[in-house]
Design an enzyme around this catalytic site. Structure first.
Site, PDB file in Angstrom:
ATOM      1  N   HIS A 158     -20.630 -17.083 -36.995  1.00  0.00           N
ATOM      2  CA  HIS A 158     -21.823 -17.350 -37.803  1.00  0.00           C
ATOM      3  C   HIS A 158     -21.536 -18.255 -38.995  1.00  0.00           C
ATOM      4  O   HIS A 158     -22.468 -18.700 -39.662  1.00  0.00           O
ATOM      5  CB  HIS A 158     -22.420 -16.023 -38.294  1.00  0.00           C
ATOM      6  N   ASP A 366     -22.125 -24.317 -45.338  1.00  0.00           N
ATOM      7  CA  ASP A 366     -22.814 -23.189 -44.708  1.00  0.00           C
ATOM      8  C   ASP A 366     -22.808 -23.368 -43.202  1.00  0.00           C
ATOM      9  O   ASP A 366     -22.961 -24.491 -42.703  1.00  0.00           O
ATOM     10  CB  ASP A 366     -24.261 -23.102 -45.199  1.00  0.00           C
TER      11      ASP A 366
END
Length: 457
Positions: A158, A366
């Site tokens: 993730h 991110d």
């Protein structure tokens, strides 16, 4: 149809099915588990102070078996707060300066993964498909293989995957790479992450890409791919539309009065670029007198990992910075920055997204950033806001209607704020529609189906 076994560090067990606090990922995985039947295993969040975790806590809800295990204080300190969050997390977010390696914490990380494998193995049936999630559990497949488990096992990361020169600063990078090679399918957020992974294999001479998406490492052949994670787009859009009548959203709207709202929503983390964002907002207000007293910046930042010293220090830094800007620029009837250091319920958050003229999503690095996607989905189609997005977020690879910025460039981000607040309605609608169409087509259910389809194949 084969059963699905999902393994994650934490398991978001809701008090009742479909609870509003459930995020899109939990909703999608629960739907896949309910459809196929299966198990969701992970840490219960409880710490057993007696020194030894008790037996698995098993709870059956419909077709889903939730299997939760406690951990000891030593496990949590070494596996979770230690190696996972003080070594893997900063390395994967390109922060070599914050990475702290300790042999004790490294050993604890592998020990807890072995413990998870031993607890999971008795629950596995021969035709089960196993899906492991995130950086906490990279070695899990290798541990299961040593126990003779031959099932198809997939892994999804993730967070970002760094290039070789960053990864190789971690003393046990070879063991981590071999852990990933034990899976049948390794999923990353973006094509850039996949390219970085291939480069790491090649540079270390551990393996190579033999054709598109297929790798060889030692005696194992496995697949890798980019699977950008998504949200429940249509449901969240409807959620945001209805949230406009929520009492807290109405109060927020009244308190903002006729000012334009800029919103940032981030877990408190050094990867999110919050201090640079506040600097950019200060520059924008200082250099755009016409917007002074006519704009409010709302930053919602729940506390995170307060037991890790870097996070505690950052909490103080952000609060002091917001206070300094308010002290320098604020007036008796105007507070430029509203800084909230706690969680906000999902209905209220959806309503606040819809109120905001600009969504300010500027992480330094991110994996994806679902706030960017939620902001877009929450907008009023007739009068949508503008997304200002870091080019270093995985979402930048998909959301081609956003204003992309370099979060390290304070002046550039400030200029993007000005452009977003002054953007004509027709351009705002065009940009929003392009992004919304993409999000409707590539929602979280499709993400789940695509990954599991490739794993099963």
């Amino acid at each position: 149809m084969s059963r699905l076994v999902v393994v994650s560090n934490r398991v978001p067990v809701q008090e009742k099915k479909g609870a509003a606090s459930a995020g899109g990922l939990a909703v999608a995985l629960e739907a896949a588990l309910e459809k196929r039947g299966g198990i969701w295993m992970g840490w219960s969040g409880r710490i057993n102070e007696e020194g030894e975790p008790g037996p698995l806590s098993i709870e059956q809800r419909g077709n889903i078996t939730y299997a939760l295990t406690d951990l000891t204080s030593k496990d949590v300190d070494e596996y979770y707060f230690g190696f996972a969050n003080r070594m893997l997390w900063p390395i994967c977010h390109y922060r070599l300066d914050l990475a702290e390696y300790g042999r004790t914490e490294m050993a604890g990380y592998f020990r807890v993964n072995r413990f998870f494998a031993h607890r999971l193995a008795p629950l596995i049936k021969p035709d089960d498909i196993i899906w492991v999630h995130d950086y906490h559990l990279i070695p899990l497949a290798a541990e299961l293989r040593r126990m003779g488990i031959k099932n198809k096992i997939g892994f999804f990361l993730h967070i970002p995957w760094p290039p070789a020169d960053v990864l190789f600063a971690m003393p046990v990078h070879e063991e981590i790479m071999r852990g990933l090679a034990a899976y049948d399918l390794v999923g990353f957020q973006t094509d850039h992450d996949l390219e970085n992974f291939a480069g790491c294999l090649r540079r270390e001479e551990m393996g190579d890409m033999i054709d598109e998406g297929r790798f060889i490492a030692g005696e194992r052949t496995f697949r890798g791919g980019a699977y950008p994670i998504a949200i429940e787009t249509a449901a969240f859009a409807e959620f945001a539309r209805r949230a406009g009548s929520h009492s807290m959203v109405l109060k927020a709207q009244q308190s903002i009065e006729d000012r334009s709202l800029i919103i940032g929503v981030d877990r408190l983390d050094y990867s999110k670029g919050i201090t640079q964002r506040i600097d950019a907002f200060e520059h924008f207000v200082t250099n755009n007198p016409a917007h002074q007293r006519k704009v409010t910046y709302l930053q919602i930042t729940p506390k995170s990992r307060s037991e890790v010293p870097e996070y505690e220090a950052m909490q103080r830094m952000v609060a002091e910075q917001a206070g300094r800007v308010n002290g320098a620029l604020g007036t008796v009837d105007w507070v430029p920055i509203r800084y909230i250091n706690r969680s906000v319920s999902r209905p209220v958050l959806a309503g606040l997204y819809r109120l905001a003229k600009v969504g300010l999503v500027t992480p330094l690095r991110d994996g994806m950033n679902l706030v960017a996607k939620e902001y877009v989905a929450a907008q009023d189609p007739d009068d949508p806001g503008v997304l200002v997005l870091s080019r270093f977020a995985g979402a930048a690879r998909e959301l081609n209607g956003a204003l992309l910025v370099n979060p390290y460039d304070i002046v550039g981000t400030s200029n993007a704020l000005a452009r977003g607040l002054n953007m004509p309605l027709d351009e705002r609608r065009d940009r929003w529609r392009r992004m919304m169409n993409h999000l409707l087509e590539h929602d979280v259910s499709r993400w789940c189906d695509d990954f599991l389809g490739d794993l099963a194949a």
